[in-house]
Design an enzyme around this catalytic site. Sequence first.
Site, PDB file in Angstrom:
ATOM      1  N   TRP A 204      63.508   3.971  63.730  1.00  0.00           N
ATOM      2  CA  TRP A 204      62.754   4.572  64.831  1.00  0.00           C
ATOM      3  C   TRP A 204      63.335   5.941  65.154  1.00  0.00           C
ATOM      4  O   TRP A 204      64.451   6.045  65.679  1.00  0.00           O
ATOM      5  CB  TRP A 204      62.820   3.662  66.067  1.00  0.00           C
ATOM      6  CG  TRP A 204      62.110   2.381  65.831  1.00  0.00           C
ATOM      7  CD1 TRP A 204      60.770   2.171  65.970  1.00  0.00           C
ATOM      8  CD2 TRP A 204      62.674   1.134  65.387  1.00  0.00           C
ATOM      9  NE1 TRP A 204      60.463   0.871  65.637  1.00  0.00           N
ATOM     10  CE2 TRP A 204      61.615   0.213  65.273  1.00  0.00           C
ATOM     11  CE3 TRP A 204      63.957   0.710  65.055  1.00  0.00           C
ATOM     12  CZ2 TRP A 204      61.788  -1.098  64.856  1.00  0.00           C
ATOM     13  CZ3 TRP A 204      64.137  -0.594  64.641  1.00  0.00           C
ATOM     14  CH2 TRP A 204      63.068  -1.482  64.538  1.00  0.00           C
TER      15      TRP A 204
ATOM     16  N   GLN B  10      51.038   0.912  71.136  1.00  0.00           N
ATOM     17  CA  GLN B  10      51.380  -0.331  70.443  1.00  0.00           C
ATOM     18  C   GLN B  10      50.974  -1.523  71.306  1.00  0.00           C
ATOM     19  O   GLN B  10      50.796  -1.395  72.512  1.00  0.00           O
ATOM     20  CB  GLN B  10      52.888  -0.421  70.201  1.00  0.00           C
ATOM     21  CG  GLN B  10      53.341   0.268  68.945  1.00  0.00           C
ATOM     22  CD  GLN B  10      54.765  -0.113  68.562  1.00  0.00           C
ATOM     23  OE1 GLN B  10      55.523  -0.681  69.341  1.00  0.00           O
ATOM     24  NE2 GLN B  10      55.123   0.214  67.335  1.00  0.00           N
TER      25      GLN B  10
ATOM     26  N   VAL C 171      64.017 -10.055  64.850  1.00  0.00           N
ATOM     27  CA  VAL C 171      63.330 -11.278  64.424  1.00  0.00           C
ATOM     28  C   VAL C 171      63.989 -11.828  63.162  1.00  0.00           C
ATOM     29  O   VAL C 171      64.555 -11.093  62.360  1.00  0.00           O
ATOM     30  CB  VAL C 171      61.820 -11.032  64.158  1.00  0.00           C
ATOM     31  CG1 VAL C 171      61.040 -10.949  65.436  1.00  0.00           C
ATOM     32  CG2 VAL C 171      61.601  -9.801  63.296  1.00  0.00           C
TER      33      VAL C 171
ATOM     34  N   ARG D  40      57.686   8.806  69.106  1.00  0.00           N
ATOM     35  CA  ARG D  40      58.646   8.946  67.992  1.00  0.00           C
ATOM     36  C   ARG D  40      58.741  10.396  67.559  1.00  0.00           C
ATOM     37  O   ARG D  40      57.737  11.112  67.575  1.00  0.00           O
ATOM     38  CB  ARG D  40      58.229   8.074  66.808  1.00  0.00           C
ATOM     39  CG  ARG D  40      58.304   6.606  67.167  1.00  0.00           C
ATOM     40  CD  ARG D  40      58.106   5.709  65.991  1.00  0.00           C
ATOM     41  NE  ARG D  40      57.974   4.330  66.456  1.00  0.00           N
ATOM     42  CZ  ARG D  40      57.691   3.305  65.688  1.00  0.00           C
ATOM     43  NH1 ARG D  40      57.530   3.482  64.397  1.00  0.00           N
ATOM     44  NH2 ARG D  40      57.580   2.093  66.201  1.00  0.00           N
TER      45      ARG D  40
ATOM     46  N   ALA E  57      57.284 -13.081  67.875  1.00  0.00           N
ATOM     47  CA  ALA E  57      56.925 -11.784  68.470  1.00  0.00           C
ATOM     48  C   ALA E  57      56.174 -11.003  67.399  1.00  0.00           C
ATOM     49  O   ALA E  57      56.392 -11.215  66.199  1.00  0.00           O
ATOM     50  CB  ALA E  57      58.171 -11.026  68.889  1.00  0.00           C
TER      51      ALA E  57
ATOM     52  N   HIS F 285      59.144   1.814  70.790  1.00  0.00           N
ATOM     53  CA  HIS F 285      58.245   0.677  70.544  1.00  0.00           C
ATOM     54  C   HIS F 285      58.092  -0.110  71.841  1.00  0.00           C
ATOM     55  O   HIS F 285      58.781   0.178  72.827  1.00  0.00           O
ATOM     56  CB  HIS F 285      58.744  -0.213  69.388  1.00  0.00           C
ATOM     57  CG  HIS F 285      60.188  -0.641  69.481  1.00  0.00           C
ATOM     58  ND1 HIS F 285      60.766  -1.509  68.602  1.00  0.00           N
ATOM     59  CD2 HIS F 285      61.163  -0.335  70.371  1.00  0.00           C
ATOM     60  CE1 HIS F 285      62.036  -1.693  68.933  1.00  0.00           C
ATOM     61  NE2 HIS F 285      62.295  -1.000  69.993  1.00  0.00           N
TER      62      HIS F 285
HETATM   63  C1  FA5 Z   1      57.845  -1.832  65.427  1.00  0.00           C
HETATM   64  O1  FA5 Z   1      57.756  -0.884  66.179  1.00  0.00           O
HETATM   65  C2  FA5 Z   1      58.295  -3.202  65.893  1.00  0.00           C
HETATM   66  N1  FA5 Z   1      58.717  -3.105  67.247  1.00  0.00           N
HETATM   67  C3  FA5 Z   1      57.162  -4.184  65.709  1.00  0.00           C
HETATM   68  C4  FA5 Z   1      57.613  -5.605  65.856  1.00  0.00           C
HETATM   69  C5  FA5 Z   1      57.488  -6.246  67.080  1.00  0.00           C
HETATM   70  C6  FA5 Z   1      58.179  -6.289  64.775  1.00  0.00           C
HETATM   71  C7  FA5 Z   1      57.923  -7.559  67.243  1.00  0.00           C
HETATM   72  C8  FA5 Z   1      58.588  -7.586  64.912  1.00  0.00           C
HETATM   73  C9  FA5 Z   1      58.450  -8.202  66.134  1.00  0.00           C
HETATM   74  P1  FA5 Z   1      56.825  -0.533  63.400  1.00  0.00           P
HETATM   75  O2  FA5 Z   1      57.677   0.639  63.510  1.00  0.00           O
HETATM   76  O3  FA5 Z   1      56.464  -0.991  62.018  1.00  0.00           O
HETATM   77  O4  FA5 Z   1      57.446  -1.785  64.134  1.00  0.00           O
HETATM   78  O5  FA5 Z   1      55.463  -0.239  64.202  1.00  0.00           O
HETATM   79  C10 FA5 Z   1      54.487  -1.243  64.404  1.00  0.00           C
HETATM   80  C11 FA5 Z   1      53.082  -0.665  64.173  1.00  0.00           C
HETATM   81  O6  FA5 Z   1      52.903   0.522  64.941  1.00  0.00           O
HETATM   82  C12 FA5 Z   1      52.821  -0.221  62.737  1.00  0.00           C
HETATM   83  O7  FA5 Z   1      52.435  -1.303  61.928  1.00  0.00           O
HETATM   84  C13 FA5 Z   1      51.693   0.749  62.924  1.00  0.00           C
HETATM   85  O8  FA5 Z   1      50.445   0.075  63.093  1.00  0.00           O
HETATM   86  C14 FA5 Z   1      52.030   1.402  64.246  1.00  0.00           C
HETATM   87  N2  FA5 Z   1      52.714   2.681  64.022  1.00  0.00           N
HETATM   88  C15 FA5 Z   1      53.997   2.905  63.620  1.00  0.00           C
HETATM   89  N3  FA5 Z   1      54.280   4.216  63.571  1.00  0.00           N
HETATM   90  C16 FA5 Z   1      53.148   4.864  63.938  1.00  0.00           C
HETATM   91  C17 FA5 Z   1      52.804   6.246  64.101  1.00  0.00           C
HETATM   92  N4  FA5 Z   1      53.674   7.232  63.918  1.00  0.00           N
HETATM   93  N5  FA5 Z   1      51.536   6.542  64.507  1.00  0.00           N
HETATM   94  C18 FA5 Z   1      50.653   5.547  64.743  1.00  0.00           C
HETATM   95  N6  FA5 Z   1      50.911   4.231  64.621  1.00  0.00           N
HETATM   96  C19 FA5 Z   1      52.137   3.880  64.216  1.00  0.00           C
END
Ligand code: FA5
Length: 347
Positions: free
Chosen positions: A154, A216, A259, A202, A313, A176
Site C-alpha cells: 500500500w 472500497q 487473513v 494511495r 473478511a 484501505h
Molecule cells: C486491500 O486493500 C485489502 N484491504 C483487501 C482485503 C480486505 C483483503 C479484507 C483481505 C481481507 P487491494 O490492495 O488488493 O487489497 O485492494 C482491493 C481492491 O481495491 C482491488 O481488488 C481493486 O478492486 C481495488 N483497487 C486497488 N487499488 C486500486 C486503485 N489504485 N484504483 C482503483 N481501485 C483499486
Amino acid sequence: MANQEEIKKVELQFNQEIEKIGQESDLEQLRIKYLGRKGLLTMMLRSLKDMPLEQRKVIGPMANKLKETFEHHLQIKKEELKAGGEIKQSIDVTRPGKKINLGHLHPLSIVLRQVVDIFNGLGFAVAEGPEIETEYYNFDALNLPAEHPARDMWNTIWLDGSKSQNQKERLLLRTHTSPVQIRYMQSHKPPVRIISPGQVFRFEATDQTHHFQFWQLEGLMIDEDINLGHLRYIIEAFLSRFFGRKIQSRFEPSFFPFVEPGLQFSISCPFCKSKGCSSCQKLGWLEMGGAGMVHPQVLRNVGYDPKKFQGFAFGLGLDRLAMHKYHIPDIRLFYNGDLRFIRQFKL
Ligand code: FA5
C-alpha cells in the site's frame, strides 16, 4: 441569419435592459434598438426570407411572437413611467416558465446505495471509519507491524508533521477500508456482520483502472463456526443481485497479512457468461478483490478469543464494480467532473 439561440439571447438582453429604464426618452431608444428600422429584432425578421423553408417555419413564428411581446412590454413600461412608476408590470402567465435544473446522484453514489441495500438484505449493517487514520489502525492492528515488508503493498500518503509523533499515532490517509474492521471489533462483541464502504487513498499514478483516491467496500463476518463456504455464498449472493444474473466466484491463493488463508477472488463475467468478451478481456473472469479468514492475531489484537470465534473478511473496489456494471472504460471519468459523463446517470 437568426437561429433559436440568438432569438433567446435577444429576448434575455431586452428583458434585462427594459428593467433598468427609468425615463421615457431611454425607452424610445430601447424601442429603436430592437424594433427600429435597423433594430436587432427587425433585422432578424428581415433575414427570414433568406432562410430555408423548414427553418423559417420554426424561426418565423418565434420572432413574430417576440415582436408582439416587446411591443407589449414597451407599452406597459411607458404607462408605468407616465404614472411615475406606480403601475407594476403585469405578469404574462402565458409565457413558458424557466426550467429548473435539478441535481442528481453521482454514479458512484448510485452504486453505493445499491450495494448497501443488497448487504442490508443479507443481514449486514454499515460501519464507518475515519479517512485520516493512525498508523496503528491502518497497519499494526492488522498484523502489519512497522518495517513489515508487506506494507509496501500500500503506497501510503503520510500527513505532514506526523513523523515526529509516537510511531503508532502517526497520521496517514487510510490506504484501505480494513482499519474499520479493527475499530468496529474493538467496540462490539461478536457476532459481527458488517460492511464498510468508504474512500481510500494511495500514492499511485493513475491510469484507466487505477486512481490515487477510490472507493472500497470492506466486508466482515465473525461468529462461531464461520468458514470459507460462508464467504463464497455471501460474495456470490451479493454479486448475483448486483449484476441481476447468476454469478459464480473463483478463489485463488493470495497474501494479505490480516487473513489466513489469504485469497483473491474473481467472478464469472456477467456479460458473456464466462465465454470471453471485451469486458473481461476474453478471460471469462473479472478480478474483484481480496479476502480470507481473519488472522487469529488480528482477533487477539481486538480482544476476541480466536479459539472460539472465526470469520471472514473481504475488500473490493467499488469504482471497479461500477465500471463493470455500466461498461465505463476509464476510472478517471468518476473524478474529473465532466458533466457530459455524469448527466448520463440522471434517472
Ligand atoms: C486491500 O486493500 C485489502 N484491504 C483487501 C482485503 C480486505 C483483503 C479484507 C483481505 C481481507 P487491494 O490492495 O488488493 O487489497 O485492494 C482491493 C481492491 O481495491 C482491488 O481488488 C481493486 O478492486 C481495488 N483497487 C486497488 N487499488 C486500486 C486503485 N489504485 N484504483 C482503483 N481501485 C483499486
